[in-house]
Motif scaffolding. Structure first.
Motif, PDB file in Angstrom:
ATOM      1  N   THR A   1       0.851  -1.080   0.283  1.00 37.42           N
ATOM      2  CA  THR A   1       0.062  -0.333  -0.278  1.00 37.42           C
ATOM      3  C   THR A   1       0.802   1.511  -0.259  1.00 37.42           C
ATOM      4  N   ILE A   2       0.976   2.630  -0.839  1.00 33.69           N
ATOM      5  CA  ILE A   2       1.352   3.675  -0.349  1.00 33.69           C
ATOM      6  C   ILE A   2       0.952   4.200   0.225  1.00 33.69           C
ATOM      7  N   THR A   3       1.229   4.904   0.505  1.00 34.30           N
ATOM      8  CA  THR A   3       0.711   6.079   2.040  1.00 34.30           C
ATOM      9  C   THR A   3       0.593   7.533   1.125  1.00 34.30           C
ATOM     10  N   GLU A   4       1.686   7.361   0.806  1.00 31.22           N
ATOM     11  CA  GLU A   4       2.702   8.940   1.011  1.00 31.22           C
ATOM     12  C   GLU A   4       3.229   8.712  -0.416  1.00 31.22           C
ATOM     13  N   ILE A   5       3.140  10.547  -1.447  1.00 32.22           N
ATOM     14  CA  ILE A   5       5.038  10.468  -2.051  1.00 32.22           C
ATOM     15  C   ILE A   5       5.281  10.954  -1.155  1.00 32.22           C
ATOM     16  N   THR A   6       6.670  11.148  -1.373  1.00 28.38           N
ATOM     17  CA  THR A   6       7.321  11.801  -0.528  1.00 28.38           C
ATOM     18  C   THR A   6       8.139  13.161  -1.193  1.00 28.38           C
ATOM     19  N   ASN A   7       8.239  13.125  -2.323  1.00 28.26           N
ATOM     20  CA  ASN A   7       8.112  13.946  -3.744  1.00 28.26           C
ATOM     21  C   ASN A   7       7.302  14.836  -4.058  1.00 28.26           C
ATOM     22  N   SER A   8       6.389  15.058  -3.397  1.00 28.74           N
ATOM     23  CA  SER A   8       5.629  15.694  -3.656  1.00 28.74           C
ATOM     24  C   SER A   8       4.653  16.111  -5.212  1.00 28.74           C
ATOM     25  N   TRP A   9       6.196  17.290  -5.577  1.00 26.37           N
ATOM     26  CA  TRP A   9       6.754  17.885  -5.698  1.00 26.37           C
ATOM     27  C   TRP A   9       6.538  16.888  -7.850  1.00 26.37           C
TER      28      TRP A   9
ATOM     29  N   PHE B   1       8.056   7.807  -2.177  1.00 25.27           N
ATOM     30  CA  PHE B   1       7.220   7.804  -1.512  1.00 25.27           C
ATOM     31  C   PHE B   1       7.196   6.186   0.169  1.00 25.27           C
ATOM     32  N   ASN B   2       6.207   6.463   0.889  1.00 19.41           N
ATOM     33  CA  ASN B   2       5.892   5.160   1.808  1.00 19.41           C
ATOM     34  C   ASN B   2       5.164   4.491   1.516  1.00 19.41           C
ATOM     35  N   GLY B   3       4.863   3.420   2.197  1.00 21.79           N
ATOM     36  CA  GLY B   3       4.261   2.286   1.915  1.00 21.79           C
ATOM     37  C   GLY B   3       4.580   1.630   2.934  1.00 21.79           C
ATOM     38  N   VAL B   4       2.397   1.114   3.056  1.00 23.61           N
ATOM     39  CA  VAL B   4       2.723  -0.426   4.187  1.00 23.61           C
ATOM     40  C   VAL B   4       2.961  -1.760   3.033  1.00 23.61           C
TER      41      VAL B   4
ATOM     42  N   SER C   1       3.457  -6.619   3.359  1.00 22.06           N
ATOM     43  CA  SER C   1       3.437  -7.684   3.489  1.00 22.06           C
ATOM     44  C   SER C   1       3.747  -8.453   2.583  1.00 22.06           C
ATOM     45  N   GLY C   2       4.840  -8.201   3.620  1.00 15.95           N
ATOM     46  CA  GLY C   2       6.124  -9.300   2.270  1.00 15.95           C
ATOM     47  C   GLY C   2       7.151  -8.335   1.506  1.00 15.95           C
ATOM     48  N   GLU C   3       7.496  -9.190   1.020  1.00 22.63           N
ATOM     49  CA  GLU C   3       8.580  -8.608  -0.106  1.00 22.63           C
ATOM     50  C   GLU C   3       8.000  -7.339  -0.672  1.00 22.63           C
ATOM     51  N   PRO C   4       8.230  -5.923  -0.689  1.00 25.06           N
ATOM     52  CA  PRO C   4       7.250  -5.083  -1.847  1.00 25.06           C
ATOM     53  C   PRO C   4       7.875  -5.342  -3.282  1.00 25.06           C
ATOM     54  N   THR C   5       6.938  -5.457  -3.969  1.00 26.34           N
ATOM     55  CA  THR C   5       6.665  -5.861  -5.700  1.00 26.34           C
ATOM     56  C   THR C   5       6.056  -5.611  -6.355  1.00 26.34           C
ATOM     57  N   ILE C   6       6.320  -4.931  -7.600  1.00 24.45           N
ATOM     58  CA  ILE C   6       5.335  -4.428  -8.370  1.00 24.45           C
ATOM     59  C   ILE C   6       4.976  -5.378  -9.679  1.00 24.45           C
ATOM     60  N   THR C   7       3.376  -5.787  -9.599  1.00 25.53           N
ATOM     61  CA  THR C   7       3.893  -7.014 -10.597  1.00 25.53           C
ATOM     62  C   THR C   7       3.002  -6.988 -11.649  1.00 25.53           C
ATOM     63  N   ASP C   8       2.600  -5.203 -11.742  1.00 27.34           N
ATOM     64  CA  ASP C   8       2.683  -5.126 -13.507  1.00 27.34           C
ATOM     65  C   ASP C   8       2.053  -3.873 -13.019  1.00 27.34           C
ATOM     66  N   TYR C   9       2.801  -2.967 -14.681  1.00 24.32           N
ATOM     67  CA  TYR C   9       2.747  -1.808 -14.894  1.00 24.32           C
ATOM     68  C   TYR C   9       2.161  -1.161 -16.448  1.00 24.32           C
ATOM     69  N   SER C  10       1.474  -0.732 -16.549  1.00 18.28           N
ATOM     70  CA  SER C  10       1.374   0.430 -18.008  1.00 18.28           C
ATOM     71  C   SER C  10       1.063   1.415 -17.534  1.00 18.28           C
ATOM     72  N   LEU C  11       2.331   2.758 -18.980  1.00 15.98           N
ATOM     73  CA  LEU C  11       2.833   3.797 -18.887  1.00 15.98           C
ATOM     74  C   LEU C  11       1.726   4.446 -20.015  1.00 15.98           C
ATOM     75  N   THR C  12       1.186   5.427 -20.063  1.00 17.92           N
ATOM     76  CA  THR C  12       0.575   6.364 -20.918  1.00 17.92           C
ATOM     77  C   THR C  12       1.452   7.469 -21.916  1.00 17.92           C
ATOM     78  N   GLU C  13       1.579   8.003 -22.301  1.00 14.58           N
ATOM     79  CA  GLU C  13       2.000   9.478 -22.924  1.00 14.58           C
ATOM     80  C   GLU C  13       1.025  10.267 -23.395  1.00 14.58           C
ATOM     81  N   VAL C  14       1.077  11.331 -23.713  1.00 14.00           N
ATOM     82  CA  VAL C  14       0.953  12.239 -24.753  1.00 14.00           C
ATOM     83  C   VAL C  14       1.399  12.983 -25.768  1.00 14.00           C
ATOM     84  N   VAL C  15       1.187  12.178 -26.688  1.00 16.15           N
ATOM     85  CA  VAL C  15       1.724  12.632 -28.092  1.00 16.15           C
ATOM     86  C   VAL C  15       0.622  12.600 -28.839  1.00 16.15           C
ATOM     87  N   ALA C  16       0.637  13.392 -30.424  1.00 15.41           N
ATOM     88  CA  ALA C  16       0.489  13.410 -31.167  1.00 15.41           C
ATOM     89  C   ALA C  16      -0.284  12.828 -32.866  1.00 15.41           C
ATOM     90  N   ASP C  17      -1.414  12.849 -33.005  1.00 12.05           N
ATOM     91  CA  ASP C  17      -1.844  12.074 -33.706  1.00 12.05           C
ATOM     92  C   ASP C  17      -1.689  12.622 -35.092  1.00 12.05           C
TER      93      ASP C  17
END
Length: 871
Positions: free
Chosen positions: A186-194, A226-229, A231-247
């Motif tokens: 669980t992500i509780t806060e972004i530490t570099n909020s800028w 970020f700070n988080g909570v 349960s076991g070894e922290p892992t990112i199980t999946d991710y996807s990224l979008t961007e704004v481009v010219a159509d």
């Protein structure tokens, strides 16, 4: 401090440069009309010529956000109609085919609602002000070229401090990025909020959005603390990224826009002959079709349909009839674009070459189908729990994997929706629903009455002309009295009240390819889940014969083979995007009366909405979460009946949920997408100037119901040009539309329903063009151009023959030739016609224009129309 000073000095430089533009001496050009405002859906553009001297003008452009959400990483396409230099607050950029557009300078990338940005430039030899502006940025998923990693810095108890790192491995920036990550913490806060913001989509799933770090520069990375909570070894199980481009499709000018007659060819089964069309005002230049960067054919605007696929000489539509090389043994795509000797380049389009299923592939698919069906039909499977079913199916799929009957390691589990998926040969997706659709698992309230009460909206008291409203009710639920009795009763009620209702309770894949056309009210009723609209397995049984019939849709992933209450197909949003082009659903309001077509939980899924809105539908309503049927039916019916009283789409949904509740007892709620102010029947002529969607070439006019040969043109011959940049064209049937008929006579019609209000006249500009004069004046060959006013029951209230071959005055015109006719063409010249409609004030009428043959269909007649308006 050094960085701040540098940024400050940049703004000072910009301000000084802009001020220099403003204080330059102004010429006599300033006495002309130099200020223009262009209003679009969600944004407005102000164009001002602030100074001019010699052949140079100074232009100031202000882009304002009139919508409800921020415009991110804005990019603006328009034709400056001259040589641009000395830009301020803006950058020039180019597409892959060399077309120039304008984009933000980084520090002014985002425009909040009710805010604006301005930029300036100098332009030499400007021929005219721009006729159209298009915001041309789009958010796309980035499929490759980046990595996301997790770094754990400190841990204390169940808490820890870490970083999510986005690495850009390309030589281009990733701009306005949004990152979705699934985690086991669980992500509780972004530490570099800028650097970023975070939004929890659902437990262990987050959306991170770049703020100060909104751009990940080439071959660089950004780190999000970020700070988080855990349960076991922290892992990112999946991710996807979008961007704004010219159509690049939006950037392609309407005047150099390339389309094709087909998008796909099933090799060995489909005709390899493809017609390419280029809408262009280029003259005195050769235009060449390129296939994979190789010149392969020349475009013609000569009116020779048989040889070149061109209907009309001089209409600005250049054509090529070309046989695509289909000597391929793998699925591939050919990329096409047009280029002239003057070096303009059109947009790129693709024609996909699809290899049909082999006999072995069909045999392997049938083997898998039979194996899965045998397990599903076993009594022990039917009586087992969901977990037990999952284990049985996993055992079978793993065995099929080992025996090379399905794609290796393609098995996936969707625990939330109790779905197992896998891939047949050729990466064809198959779904297995472990939990059948039925009245109990859908959370259906069986105590709800078959016919819902609609107290808030009384359709019987509406003043709308219901016979003008075309309705499609597509019921793909299983055929049980609980389902069919409701929809049959609804059809009966609406038909009795004057609606034109099309009802289909045996919906097939083929039905859905055309059933939505020319309908204003559309109910898609059936079981659903995220990005899946389910067909009834009793009516559309998946088998080898059907797999071959639908093989292009299956191979392209537009439909999915599925196992639920019957072996059938699921329809994906891409199916509707493919079969319904932009403009084809204009004027339509669609209600997805199914579970989860708009997502689960708080995570909205826009796929179905985007598909319908991309085809120009006015609005789409769908449910987020599994919905109980009593609630879904009530909201659907109330929404449509409210629309029929004349309220807006947003008001109609508000009225419906105020009566039936914002959500059902199991948590499902309706979500509206599209124009919230759209109404079923307009109070003025829409798109009477035919400039709608000029950022893309649209062959038929939006907002008009058309039969026969109706098009939008930018010119006709050497002398006939629109008042702005587009005009409508109706013919008696030319070239590809030669077999167009109205009421048993060859010809075309164009009509629109409108509420007259206090208007007293209808006016329009027209020019009739014909091959009949002068040889056949005074004969039986008396082609006509007519206008009709009709009432709510399609009864003709008034009609007038505006022009006819035998009675009109004709003038010769050059540069026009209709396919199949002769080379003598005449026209009446542009004229203005005004019709008295004062007798129809505060009533709803249908305005219909017709062009038709009289006596024969050999020589053709056409009318161009512009500036249709109520006064």
């Amino acid at each position: 401090m050094l960085k701040i000073k540098k940024i400050f000095s940049t703004f000072v430089g910009v301000a000084m440069a802009a001020n220099a533009f403003i204080t330059m001496p102004i010429s006599a050009f300033a006495d002309e009309e130099t200020s223009h405002t262009y209003t679009y859906d969600g944004y407005e553009v102000s164009y001002d010529v602030t100074n001019a001297w010699g052949n140079t003008e100074v232009v100031s452009v202000t882009l304002s956000n009139t919508g409800d959400s921020a415009i991110e990483n804005w990019m603006l396409y328009f034709e400056p109609n001259g040589q641009v230099h000395n830009t301020v607050n803006v950058q020039e950029a180019q597409t892959s085919t060399g077309t120039t557009y304008f984009r933000n300078s980084g520090y002014n990338a985002n425009i909040n609602p009710d805010s604006s940005v301005s930029f300036c430039y100098m332009v030499d030899d400007c021929e005219a002000v721009p006729d159209n502006f298009t915001l041309c940025q789009t958010r796309e998923e980035k499929e490759s070229g980046y990595e996301v990693s997790l770094k754990v810095n400190q841990t204390w108890g169940d808490s820890f401090n870490g970083e999510i790192i986005i690495q850009n491995n390309t030589d281009k920036p990733i701009e306005s990025w949004e990152l979705t990550v699934d985690t086991n913490f669980t992500i509780t806060e972004i530490t570099n909020s800028w650097a970023a913001t975070v939004k929890e989509l659902e437990p262990y799933s987050y959306m991170l959005k770049g703020t100060y770090t909104g751009t990940v520069y080439p071959n660089s990375s950004v780190s999000l603390g970020f700070n988080g909570v855990r349960s076991g070894e922290p892992t990112i199980t999946d991710y996807s990224l979008t961007e704004v481009v010219a159509d690049e499709n939006l950037i392609a000018s309407a005047d150099n826009y390339l389309t094709s007659s087909v998008k796909e060819i099933l090799v060995g089964k489909d005709n390899s002959e493809v017609y390419f069309y280029l809408n262009s005002l280029e003259t005195d230049t050769n235009i060449t079709l390129y296939e994979n960067d190789i010149p392969v054919a020349v475009f013609y605007d000569d009116g020779n349909y048989a040889a070149h696929g061109d209907d009309i000489q001089g209409d600005g539509i250049y054509s090529v009839k070309y046989n695509v090389d289909i000597n391929t043994d793998i699925d591939s795509s050919n990329v096409y674009y047009a280029k002239s000797d003057n070096n303009f380049a059109s947009n790129e389009i693709s024609v996909d070459l699809i290899i049909p299923f082999t006999e072995k592939e069909l045999s392997d698919m049938a083997y898998v189908d039979n194996a899965i069906s045998a397990v599903i039909n076993d009594n022990s499977y039917q009586s087992s729990t969901i977990d037990e079913r999952k284990e049985s199916m996993l055992d079978l799929l793993n065995e099929l994997d080992i025996n090379n009957k399905i794609v290796e390691d393609s098995i996936e589990i969707d625990e939330k929706n109790s779905i197992l998926s896998f891939k047949y040969t050729r990466d064809v997706v198959g779904d297995i629903l472990l939990e059948e659709f039925d009245d109990e698992t859908d959370g259906i309230d069986l105590t709800d009455s078959i016919m819902p009460s609609v107290d808030a909206v009384n359709l019987l008291n509406t003043t709308q002309p219901l016979s003008q409203v075309n309705v499609a009710i597509l019921n793909s639920f299983e055929n049980t009295p609980f389902r069919t009795d409701y929809y049959e009763s609804l059809v009966s009620d609406w038909t009795e009240q004057g609606l034109n209702v099309y009802y289909d309770d045996t919906v097939t894949v083929n039905d859905l390819k055309t059933a939505l056309l020319n309908k204003q009210v559309i109910s898609l009723s059936g079981h659903g889940t995220i990005e899946r609209f389910c067909l009834n397995g009793e009516d559309e049984i998946a088998n080898s014969e059907k797999d071959q019939e639908y093989e292009t849709d299956i191979l392209k992933g537009r439909i999915v083979k599925s196992y639920n209450y019957g072996k059938t197909y699921f329809i994906k949003p891409e199916f509707f995007s493919y079969y319904y082009d932009k403009g084809s659903l204009d004027g339509s309001f669609i209600f997805g009366n199914s579970c989860s077509l708009m997502g689960h939980g708080e995570k909205i899924n826009e796929a179905f909405a985007n598909a319908f809105l991309g085809a120009s539908a006015e609005g789409f309503v769908g449910y987020c979460n599994n919905v109980e049927s009593g609630y879904s039916r009530n909201v659907m019916r109330s929404y449509f009946e409210a629309l029929m009283t004349g309220v807006t789409s947003a008001e109609a949904l508000d009225m419906s949920v105020s009566e039936h509740g914002e959500h059902c007892y199991c948590g499902a709620y309706p979500v509206l997408r599209g124009d919230p102010n759209a109404i079923l029947i307009g109070t003025d002529i829409e798109n009477g100037d035919f400039e709608g969607y000029t950022q893309k070439y649209v062959s038929t006019p939006l907002s008009w119901k058309c039969t026969g040969d109706v098009r939008v043109l930018s010119k006709l011959g050497d002398d006939i040009i629109p008042y702005d940049s587009r005009m409508a064209f109706l013919s008696t049937g030319i070239g590809s539309k030669e077999e167009s008929y109205i009421s048993g006579t060859q010809g075309s019609s164009m009509s629109q329903i409108v509420k007259v209000g206090s208007y007293s006249t209808l006016s329009f500009n027209y020019d009739v063009v014909s091959e009949e004069p002068e040889e056949w004046v005074g004969s039986i060959y008396n082609d006509k151009f007519e206008i009709q006013i009709l009432d709510e029951n399609d009864n003709i209230l008034s009609s007038e023959i505006i022009e006819a071959v035998n009675t009109s005055t004709w003038y010769s015109v050059s540069g026009i030739n209709f396919d199949g006719g002769d080379d003598t063409v005449y026209h009446t010249g542009w004229a203005t016609k005004t019709i008295d409609i004062s007798n129809y004030q505060n009533k709803i009428i249908q305005v219909r224009f017709l062009v038709y043959d009289v006596g024969d269909s050999i020589y053709d007649t056409a009318t161009v129309l512009d500036n249709i308006r109520l006064n």
